[in-house]
Design a protein around this motif. Structure first.
Motif, PDB file in Angstrom:
ATOM      1  N   ALA A 148     -16.165  17.170  31.040  1.00 38.98           N
ATOM      2  CA  ALA A 148     -16.740  17.366  32.365  1.00 38.98           C
ATOM      3  C   ALA A 148     -15.704  16.989  33.421  1.00 38.98           C
ATOM      4  CB  ALA A 148     -17.994  16.522  32.532  1.00 38.98           C
ATOM      5  N   LYS A 149     -15.762  17.661  34.566  1.00 33.69           N
ATOM      6  CA  LYS A 149     -14.773  17.401  35.617  1.00 33.69           C
ATOM      7  C   LYS A 149     -14.923  16.030  36.256  1.00 33.69           C
ATOM      8  CE  LYS A 149     -17.269  19.428  39.500  1.00 33.69           C
ATOM      9  NZ  LYS A 149     -17.194  20.320  40.622  1.00 33.69           N
ATOM     10  N   ASP A 150     -16.107  15.437  36.145  1.00 35.59           N
ATOM     11  CA  ASP A 150     -16.344  14.182  36.839  1.00 35.59           C
ATOM     12  C   ASP A 150     -16.840  13.061  35.924  1.00 35.59           C
ATOM     13  OD1 ASP A 150     -18.747  15.330  36.283  1.00 35.59           O
ATOM     14  OD2 ASP A 150     -19.618  15.030  38.265  1.00 35.59           O
ATOM     15  N   THR A 153     -15.041  11.666  28.541  1.00 37.87           N
ATOM     16  CA  THR A 153     -15.551  12.262  27.305  1.00 37.87           C
ATOM     17  C   THR A 153     -15.875  11.127  26.339  1.00 37.87           C
ATOM     18  OG1 THR A 153     -14.266  14.271  27.611  1.00 37.87           O
ATOM     19  CG2 THR A 153     -15.004  13.790  25.369  1.00 37.87           C
TER      20      THR A 153
END
Length: 179
Positions: A148-150, A153
């Motif tokens: 996810a970009k924000d 992981t």
């Protein structure tokens, strides 16, 4: 006589292949055996299943334990493919030393390796003493790797316990005894 404790915080997760006996804590708790730093802590669930028989009037009954299940869950924040391979019983690792690429291939029922692991969680507490949770088993819940970009992981694993000895032990809990 036991001493009551308040447990605060998370810990470290170690995984080694099970060879028939559980190694001593000092053997398990090394950097080489650390699966990765964890996020979201760890939890152990124990679920017994009972079968109960009662007469129609509720005056007599008998209950027996028919099944037990134990699952250790944790989110793994840091990992590499060699360690991620321990979460999958159909994985195989190859290394291309010319191009410096490590590859983990996952899948193929015929690749099922039947490996069991010692999964060992250590909660360190210098005031009340350390607490350890140990099971023998494997990750049977699969995993999801989300990019996810924000958000970071985190690989969530669920290790299902299998009997660790001839007594059928599923969970080993250890605490330091502090006077």
């Amino acid at each position: 006589m036991g001493s009551e404790k308040i447990v605060l915080g998370s810990g470290k997760l170690y995984v080694v292949e099970f060879s028939g006996t559980i190694p001593e804590n000092a053997v398990l708790e090394t950097e080489d055996n650390r699966l990765g730093y964890i996020k979201g802590g760890a939890s152990i669930e124990y679920t017994p299943t009972f079968y109960e028989v009662k007469d129609d009037l509720g005056r007599v009954s008998k209950k027996i334990l028919t099944e037990e299940q134990a699952i250790l869950k944790s989110g793994i924040l840091t990992w590499d493919l060699n360690k991620l391979n321990k979460l999958c019983n159909t994985g195989s690792i190859t290394e291309d030393t010319v191009n410096n690429i490590r590859t983990l291939k996952i899948g193929g029922i015929g690749n099922y390796d039947r490996k069991k692991y010692v999964i060992h969680f250590l909660h360190e507490d210098p005031e009340d003493g350390d607490l350890r949770v140990t099971i023998v088993g494997s990750n049977e819940a699969g995993f999801t790797i989300a990019f996810a970009k924000d958000a970071e992981t985190v690989v969530n694993a669920e290790f299902k316990a299998q009997p660790a000895d001839d007594d059928g032990t599923l969970i080993i809990l250890q605490e330091d005894i502090i006077d």
